[in-house]
Scaffold this active site. Structure first.
Site, PDB file in Angstrom:
ATOM      1  N   GLU A 160      -4.284 -13.757 -17.708  1.00  0.00           N
ATOM      2  CA  GLU A 160      -5.159 -14.498 -16.808  1.00  0.00           C
ATOM      3  C   GLU A 160      -5.677 -15.763 -17.486  1.00  0.00           C
ATOM      4  O   GLU A 160      -6.104 -15.723 -18.647  1.00  0.00           O
ATOM      5  CB  GLU A 160      -6.336 -13.607 -16.382  1.00  0.00           C
ATOM      6  CG  GLU A 160      -7.467 -14.294 -15.652  1.00  0.00           C
ATOM      7  CD  GLU A 160      -7.042 -14.989 -14.375  1.00  0.00           C
ATOM      8  OE1 GLU A 160      -7.481 -16.125 -14.154  1.00  0.00           O
ATOM      9  OE2 GLU A 160      -6.253 -14.396 -13.604  1.00  0.00           O
ATOM     10  N   GLY A 174      -2.515  -8.795  -8.138  1.00  0.00           N
ATOM     11  CA  GLY A 174      -2.057  -8.524  -9.499  1.00  0.00           C
ATOM     12  C   GLY A 174      -2.587  -7.204 -10.022  1.00  0.00           C
ATOM     13  O   GLY A 174      -1.855  -6.439 -10.665  1.00  0.00           O
ATOM     14  N   LEU A 175      -3.846  -6.899  -9.735  1.00  0.00           N
ATOM     15  CA  LEU A 175      -4.438  -5.652 -10.221  1.00  0.00           C
ATOM     16  C   LEU A 175      -3.882  -4.440  -9.480  1.00  0.00           C
ATOM     17  O   LEU A 175      -3.661  -3.381 -10.074  1.00  0.00           O
ATOM     18  CB  LEU A 175      -5.957  -5.688 -10.088  1.00  0.00           C
ATOM     19  CG  LEU A 175      -6.701  -6.688 -10.968  1.00  0.00           C
ATOM     20  CD1 LEU A 175      -8.187  -6.367 -11.006  1.00  0.00           C
ATOM     21  CD2 LEU A 175      -6.148  -6.732 -12.382  1.00  0.00           C
ATOM     22  N   LYS A 231       0.834  -1.205   0.000  1.00  0.00           N
ATOM     23  CA  LYS A 231       0.000   0.000   0.000  1.00  0.00           C
ATOM     24  C   LYS A 231       0.868   1.255   0.000  1.00  0.00           C
ATOM     25  O   LYS A 231       0.456   2.301  -0.502  1.00  0.00           O
ATOM     26  CB  LYS A 231      -0.926  -0.002   1.222  1.00  0.00           C
ATOM     27  CG  LYS A 231      -1.801  -1.248   1.356  1.00  0.00           C
ATOM     28  CD  LYS A 231      -2.500  -1.639   0.059  1.00  0.00           C
ATOM     29  CE  LYS A 231      -3.203  -2.978   0.177  1.00  0.00           C
ATOM     30  NZ  LYS A 231      -2.302  -4.147   0.033  1.00  0.00           N
ATOM     31  N   HIS A 258     -22.477  15.864   6.160  1.00  0.00           N
ATOM     32  CA  HIS A 258     -22.324  16.266   4.747  1.00  0.00           C
ATOM     33  C   HIS A 258     -21.135  17.207   4.625  1.00  0.00           C
ATOM     34  O   HIS A 258     -20.970  18.102   5.458  1.00  0.00           O
ATOM     35  CB  HIS A 258     -23.597  16.971   4.279  1.00  0.00           C
ATOM     36  CG  HIS A 258     -23.466  17.605   2.931  1.00  0.00           C
ATOM     37  ND1 HIS A 258     -23.536  16.874   1.766  1.00  0.00           N
ATOM     38  CD2 HIS A 258     -23.253  18.896   2.566  1.00  0.00           C
ATOM     39  CE1 HIS A 258     -23.394  17.694   0.723  1.00  0.00           C
ATOM     40  NE2 HIS A 258     -23.218  18.925   1.191  1.00  0.00           N
ATOM     41  N   GLY A 263      -1.509 -13.583 -13.691  1.00  0.00           N
ATOM     42  CA  GLY A 263      -2.552 -13.690 -12.681  1.00  0.00           C
ATOM     43  C   GLY A 263      -3.340 -12.404 -12.567  1.00  0.00           C
ATOM     44  O   GLY A 263      -2.768 -11.346 -12.290  1.00  0.00           O
ATOM     45  N   ASP A 313      -2.731 -17.897   7.191  1.00  0.00           N
ATOM     46  CA  ASP A 313      -2.685 -18.513   5.867  1.00  0.00           C
ATOM     47  C   ASP A 313      -2.449 -20.014   5.915  1.00  0.00           C
ATOM     48  O   ASP A 313      -3.041 -20.771   5.149  1.00  0.00           O
ATOM     49  CB  ASP A 313      -1.574 -17.884   5.021  1.00  0.00           C
ATOM     50  CG  ASP A 313      -1.861 -16.445   4.637  1.00  0.00           C
ATOM     51  OD1 ASP A 313      -2.841 -15.876   5.149  1.00  0.00           O
ATOM     52  OD2 ASP A 313      -1.095 -15.888   3.824  1.00  0.00           O
TER      53      ASP A 313
END
Length: 468
Positions: A207, A189-190, A54, A450, A184, A316
Site C-alpha cells: 500500500e 484488496g483486503l 462474494k 434474543h 493496493g 461508476d
C-alpha cells in the site's frame, strides 16, 4: 434518417444495475426500450464483481471454518489443499444462474437487448457495432450512459508488461498462487487477501499510504489489519513502487522505496487493486456534447442529467460511489425524473452505507469519528466489544466491536460502524432510524429477539452518554 422501428423511448448504453433497471421498468410500463451491451450481460456485479467475489469469499470461509473445527475434533480433517478449479466452477455455476435470471427479466419486461458496442453519434442517436457484424442506428428520447469502470493500472515501469491480474482475471484463477502480491490496500484488496490466504497462498499487501483503509477510523483499520495479520497476511505500507520486473503467473518482483529505504518483494502472482477508471472513452460523448469532469467521469447534476438534455449518466461512469446498491438508487433517481415525480429523488444527502466482506465484516453508515472531528461536529460516542452482541459467543466470533455516534446537541444518530460477523445485516435498522430522524432511544428501547445480532444494538445505543 432512422427507421421508425428503430426509435425508442429509452436506450441504455451498458447493461449495469441502473441502466438495466431503467429499461426494464419503462418497458414494463409500455415504453419501448433497449439496452446495448458489449460484453458483460447484466453489468459487472453478477459477472465479475460483487456476487462472484462474494462467492469466492464464501468458499474460503467454508474451508476456513472446516479447518478451524477440525482442530477441535468436532469435524474430521479433510485432505490438505484446495481445488481452485472447483472453486471457480462453483462461481461460474452461480453466474450462469444469474444470467438465466436476467434473460427471463428481459423477456418478461419486453426490453430489448442489443449485443454490440454503442456510441453516441448525436444527442439522440446511437450507432451500434453489432457483435455478430454490421451496424445499427438507433434513436431515443432518453439515453442513459451506463458504461461502468475498470481497474486502474498505473504507469509504473514494467507494471503493464507484467500482465497483472485485475479482479476479472483473479475470479477466473484455476490454480492457487504460491505467493500473491496485492498492489493496493483498499476494500477489494483486503477481501481478496483474506480469501486467497485461507485457500493456502502466501499473501503480501503493498500500500502506498501509511495506513490500510485510509478513509476508516484508526481503531477500525488497526483492528481489521490485526485480524488479517493473525491469519498470515503480510502488510507493507508507505511503499512507493518504482519498477516491476517479471510476469504475473510466473515470477514478479516489485521494487521501490518504503520510508526512504529500499523495498523489494517477489511473488508468483500480482493483483492490481488500486482504484478504478471510468469507461468514458470511445462512447461518442464528445461528439454529442456531453461534458466530462477532470477525473474523466461524466459530469452530472443531482438528477444525474448530463450537459445534454435527454442524456443521463449513472453508476461508476458518472462518479457515483462504486456500489451496486448506489447504482440501484441511481436507477430510482432517473426513474422518478422521467416519470415527472412531484418530489423526485436526488443524489443530495443520500445515505451511502457499505459493507466490507472480510471475516469479520466491516459495516458502516453515516459519519465516522474522524469525519466528524474533521468537520468540527460535536458528538457522543458509544463503543462495545462484539462479545457484547451475545450471538457472537454462540459462533466463536467475538472479535471486533461496534460504535455509534449521536449528536451532542440532540439525540439524532450521526453514524454507525460495526466490525463483526454478519455486520452488514445490522445496517438497515440503523439506516431506517437515521433516514426518518428518529432519536437513538428508538433503537435502545426496542424489544429485539434474543439471541440475534441485532439485539446488540439495544446495548450499544443504550450506552450513549447523556447530554451534558
Amino acid at each position: 434518417m432512422s427507421h421508425p422501428s428503430e426509435h425508442y423511448d429509452t436506450i441504455s448504453i451498458g447493461s449495469g444495475e441502473a441502466g438495466k433497471y431503467i429499461c426494464w421498468t419503462r418497458s414494463s410500463a409500455g415504453k419501448k426500450t433497449a439496452t446495448i451491451e458489449e460484453k458483460w450481460y447484466g453489468g459487472s456485479c453478477p459477472n465479475i464483481a460483487c456476487l462472484p467475489s462474494k462467492n469466492i469469499i464464501y468458499s474460503a470461509d467454508v474451508l476456513h471454518t472446516s479447518q478451524k473445527y477440525a482442530s477441535t475434533g468436532l469435524l474430521k480433517a479433510s485432505p490438505a489443499g484446495i481445488d481452485m478449479g472447483l472453486v471457480r466452477e462453483r462461481k461460474r455455476d452461480m453466474v450462469k444462474g444469474l444470467m438465466d435470471m436476467h434473460e427471463g427479466v428481459y423477456e418478461k419486461s419486453g426490453a430489448e437487448m442489443v449485443h454490440g458496442h454503442g456510441k453516441l453519434v448525436g444527442p439522440k442517436t446511437v450507432e451500434v457495432d453489432l457483435k455478430d457484424g454490421g451496424k445499427r442506428i438507433m434513436t431515443a428520447d432518453n439515453i442513459v450512459i451506463c458504461t461502468g469502470s475498470r481497474a486502474r493500472i498505473d504507469d509504473v515501469p514494467g507494471l503493464k508488461e507484467a500482465k497483472p491480474l485485475t479482479h476479472v482475471e483473479f475470479l477466473e484463477l484455476d490454480e492457487l498462487p504460491t505467493h500473491l502480491i496485492i498492489l493496493g490496500g483498499g476494500y477489494s484488496g483486503l477481501e481478496f487477501a483474506q480469501a486467497i490466504r485461507r485457500f493456502g497462498a502466501a499473501v503480501t499487501v503493498v500500500e502506498r499510504n501509511s495506513k490500510i483503509l485510509k478513509a476508516e477510523d484508526e481503531d477500525v483499520s488497526t483492528a481489521l489489519v490485526d485480524i488479517l495479520k493473525e491469519e498470515g497476511v503480510t502488510f507493507s505500507t508507505s511503499v512507493s513502487v518504482t519498477k516491476v520486473v517479471g510476469t504475473s503467473g510466473q515470477s514478479v518482483t516489485l521494487i521501490g522505496k518504503q520510508n526512504g529505504q529500499a523495498f523489494e518483494v517477489t511473488g508468483s502472482h500480482l493483483l492490481v487493486a488500486g482504484g478504478r477508471v471510468p469507461n468514458t472513452e470511445n462512447c461518442g460523448l464528445g461528439v454529442a456534447g456531453v461534458e466530462l469532469t477532470s477525473s474523466g467521469h461524466v459530469k452530472v447534476d443531482e438528477y444525474l442529467r448530463t450537459s445534454v438534455p435527454g442524456i443521463f449518466a449513472v453508476g461508476d461512469c458518472a462518479g457515483s460511489p462504486h456500489f451496486t446498491h448506489v447504482a440501484f438508487d441511481d436507477f430510482r433517481i432517473v426513474r422518478d425524473y422521467l416519470n415527472d415525480n412531484s418530489s423526485p429523488r436526488s443524489t443530495v444527502n443520500r445515505q451511502l452505507p457499505y459493507t466490507l466482506y472480510t471475516d469479520p465484516e466491516l459495516a458502516h453508515v453515516g459519519l465516522s469519528e474522524s469525519a466528524a472531528q474533521k468537520a468540527g461536529i460535536q458528538y457522543r460516542l458509544a463503543k462495545l466489544p462484539m462479545a457484547a452482541f451475545l450471538r457472537t459467543r454462540t459462533m466463536d466470533a467475538t472479535t471486533g466491536f461496534a460504535k455509534a455516534l449521536v449528536s451532542a446537541a440532540d439525540d439524532a444518530i450521526l453514524g454507525f460502524t460495526a466490525l463483526g460477523p454478519r455486520a452488514g445485516e445490522l445496517l438497515p435498522v440503523v439506516q431506517l432510524a437515521m433516514s426518518v430522524g428518529l432519536p437513538y432511544m428508538s433503537l435502545s428501547g426496542l424489544i429485539i429477539t434474543h439471541p440475534t445480532m441485532s439485539e446488540g444494538l439495544v446495548s450499544l445505543f443504550g450506552a450513549i452518554p447523556p447530554k451534558t
